[in-house]
Scaffold this motif. Structure first.
Motif, short mmCIF file in Angstrom:
data_model
loop_
_atom_site.label_atom_id
_atom_site.label_comp_id
_atom_site.label_asym_id
_atom_site.label_seq_id
_atom_site.Cartn_x
_atom_site.Cartn_y
_atom_site.Cartn_z
N VAL A 113 -1.99 -0.64 4.58
CA VAL A 113 -0.96 -0.08 3.94
C VAL A 113 -0.90 1.22 4.68
O VAL A 113 0.44 1.77 5.02
N LEU A 114 -1.84 2.16 4.90
CA LEU A 114 -1.98 3.38 5.54
C LEU A 114 -1.54 3.48 6.74
O LEU A 114 -0.77 4.21 7.44
N TRP A 115 -1.86 2.39 7.64
CA TRP A 115 -1.91 2.48 9.28
C TRP A 115 -0.17 2.41 9.59
O TRP A 115 0.25 3.30 10.32
N PRO A 116 0.41 1.28 9.16
CA PRO A 116 1.92 1.21 9.41
C PRO A 116 2.67 2.35 8.84
O PRO A 116 3.62 2.82 9.52
N ALA A 117 2.37 3.09 7.69
CA ALA A 117 2.85 4.02 7.33
C ALA A 117 2.76 5.43 8.04
O ALA A 117 3.87 6.10 8.16
N PHE A 118 1.54 5.40 8.55
CA PHE A 118 1.37 6.57 9.28
C PHE A 118 2.02 6.34 10.87
O PHE A 118 2.78 7.38 11.10
N MET A 119 2.15 5.42 11.27
CA MET A 119 3.20 5.09 12.49
C MET A 119 4.69 5.28 12.20
O MET A 119 5.20 5.96 13.10
N LEU A 148 6.19 8.51 1.80
CA LEU A 148 7.40 7.45 1.70
C LEU A 148 7.02 5.97 2.34
O LEU A 148 7.27 4.92 1.64
N GLY A 149 6.47 6.04 3.64
CA GLY A 149 6.06 4.88 4.23
C GLY A 149 4.97 4.10 3.57
O GLY A 149 5.01 3.09 3.56
#
Length: 110
Positions: free
Chosen positions: A12-18, A61-62
């Motif tokens: 969840v967090l890695w794609p949101a970070f990108m 938001l991501g």
């Protein structure tokens, strides 16, 4: 933290970070942070603070979007029975289908 939970949080967090990094590049490439205001009052005097707040906003938001996607990928059984692990669930469903099968054969109908 368990390995499965760690993988779920990371997915969840890695794609949101990108996405937050890309959104910040695009947004602040088009908008000067010192031109932003809330109800007519400027947000801040330092560009770095505004960049940081913008990145955190885009990351939040991501994360919400990524978490919703992860939730939508769950089956109804996983949503309604979160305490049951996937391995135990899969085995229980398999045993129930095999035991209900008539004729003595061990075929599973899914």
């Amino acid at each position: 933290m368990s390995s499965n939970l760690t993988q779920r949080v990371a997915s969840v967090l890695w794609p949101a970070f990108m996405v937050a990094a890309a959104a910040e590049l695009v947004f602040f490439g088009l908008v000067d942070p010192l031109d932003l205001s809330v109800y007519g009052a400027p947000i801040g005097e330092d560009r770095m603070h505004i960049y940081s707040l913008g990145f955190l906003f885009f990351w939040a938001l991501g994360t919400a979007v990524s978490a919703m996607t992860g939730l939508l990928h769950k089956t109804s059984f996983e949503v309604n029975h979160p305490a049951v692990t996937t391995v135990r669930t899969t085995r229980a469903i398999y045993r129930a289908k095999v035991s209900r099968h008539a004729g003595g054969r061990h075929a599973v109908h899914m």
